[in-house]
Each structure stands twice: as structure tokens, then as C-alpha cells.
Scaffold this motif. Structure first.
Motif, PDB file in Angstrom:
ATOM      1  N   LEU A   1     -23.041  -1.591   3.736  1.00  9.02           N
ATOM      2  CA  LEU A   1     -23.632  -2.830   3.239  1.00  9.02           C
ATOM      3  C   LEU A   1     -23.116  -4.005   4.042  1.00  9.02           C
ATOM      4  CD1 LEU A   1     -23.268  -2.293  -0.610  1.00  9.02           C
ATOM      5  CD2 LEU A   1     -25.220  -1.764   0.839  1.00  9.02           C
TER       6      LEU A   1
ATOM      7  N   VAL B  52     -28.764  -3.327   5.047  1.00  7.31           N
ATOM      8  CA  VAL B  52     -28.248  -2.112   4.437  1.00  7.31           C
ATOM      9  C   VAL B  52     -28.515  -0.996   5.441  1.00  7.31           C
ATOM     10  CG1 VAL B  52     -28.477  -0.491   2.527  1.00  7.31           C
ATOM     11  CG2 VAL B  52     -28.777  -2.930   2.115  1.00  7.31           C
TER      12      VAL B  52
ATOM     13  N   LYS C  24     -25.669  -9.100  -4.963  1.00  6.97           N
ATOM     14  CA  LYS C  24     -26.996  -9.000  -4.345  1.00  6.97           C
ATOM     15  C   LYS C  24     -28.075  -8.701  -5.388  1.00  6.97           C
ATOM     16  CE  LYS C  24     -26.359  -9.756   0.013  1.00  6.97           C
ATOM     17  NZ  LYS C  24     -27.047 -10.849   0.725  1.00  6.97           N
TER      18      LYS C  24
ATOM     19  N   TRP D 296     -32.151  -6.323   2.923  1.00  5.94           N
ATOM     20  CA  TRP D 296     -31.932  -6.306   1.474  1.00  5.94           C
ATOM     21  C   TRP D 296     -33.234  -6.535   0.718  1.00  5.94           C
ATOM     22  CZ3 TRP D 296     -28.309  -4.748  -1.765  1.00  5.94           C
ATOM     23  CH2 TRP D 296     -27.010  -4.575  -1.300  1.00  5.94           C
TER      24      TRP D 296
END
Length: 156
Positions: free
Chosen positions: A76, A81, A150, A94
Motif C-alpha cells: 500500500l 495499491v 483510505k 486507490w
């Protein structure tokens, strides 16, 4: 931040190991029943015992085959990602994450990741930093904190 490799391999091959142990136990219980003691007495050769351990071993193998490709290493970052599955590496934004959730009752914390436009579900773990209460897990690792942040920001 990246998934812990040791826990990744342990969770990925857990059912394979259990299947091997159960099948070996099944074979040994048939050919060498005197190796096993039940309630202080040597066990006798029994087709039921052999079949039960054998069936449990086969079920463990089938579970392993079904889930082995779901386990990945995830890295991450602030905007990306990275999903590593063996030699394959996929980098996504993301914004492409459809869902990301913690799977309860599994230790260390195991997450389920779904990417938009992809039918596949990926499972990845974080570090062994969690709180367990009544079987429910709360991830307290740095990676877990980033995931929570997130999810809040992006409404995942």
C-alpha cells in the motif's frame, strides 16, 4: 507498507499442511493402529477411523486448491495499491478499489480486496498487531491504520 510474507505463506499453505497430516494419520491408523492410544488403550484397526481421517484430509486439500490463488502480497502506498501474486504484479489506483474489508475470526488480520471491473477477490494479511475480543478482530498495525484512513476518505 507491505503484507507480512511469513503470515502470507502460513495462511496460504495451512490447509495443504492439514490435509497431508490427516492423510498420513489415515494411512498410519490403518497399517499401524498400535501407534495410536485412545483412553489409555491401543487402538484397533478400524475402517471408520481410516475413512474419517482420509475424508478430512481430502476436504482440506480441496479447500487449499480453492483458496490458494486468492492469497496475495499487497503493498500500500499513498496513491497506489500493488498486488503481487507469484510473479505477477498489478499496480492499481486507490480509486479502482471496489471494496476492502477485514475478515473476522482470522488471526493475524486478513483483508478481502475487490477491484472494480475484476471478478476476482484477493486476500492479504497485515502485521501481527491486533486486538481480539470474543473472536472479533481489530487491526492495530500501521497498514491497518492506512486502510481505515483510505476507506474513510474514499467511502469504500
Amino acid at each position: 507498507m507491505e503484507s507480512n510474507n511469513l503470515y502470507h505463506e502460513t495462511l496460504k499453505y495451512l490447509f495443504l499442511g492439514l490435509g497431508i497430516i490427516m492423510l498420513i494419520t489415515s494411512i498410519l491408523s490403518w497399517f499401524f493402529p498400535e501407534l495410536f492410544w485412545v483412553n489409555g488403550e491401543k487402538m484397533e484397526q478400524s475402517i471408520v477411523t481410516t475413512l474419517v481421517f482420509g475424508m478430512i484430509g481430502i476436504v482440506c486439500f480441496l479447500i487449499f486448491i480453492a483458496i490458494k490463488d486468492k492469497f496475495v502480497i499487497v503493498k500500500l502506498g499513498g496513491q497506489n495499491v500493488t498486488i503481487k501474486n507469484g510473479d505477477n504484479e498489478r499496480k492499481i489506483n486507490w480509486m479502482e478499489v471496489e471494496s476492502l474489508s477485514l475478515i473476522q475470526f482470522v488471526y493475524p488480520p486478513l483483508y478481502k480486496l475487490k477491484v472494480k471491473g475484476d471478478n476476482k477477490v484477493y486476500w492479504f494479511n497485515t502485521e501481527n498487531q491486533f486486538i481480539n475480543a470474543g473472536g472479533f478482530t481489530s487491526d492495530t498495525s500501521e497498514m491497518g491504520d492506512l486502510i481505515k484512513k483510505k476507506k474513510r476518505e474514499l467511502g469504500i
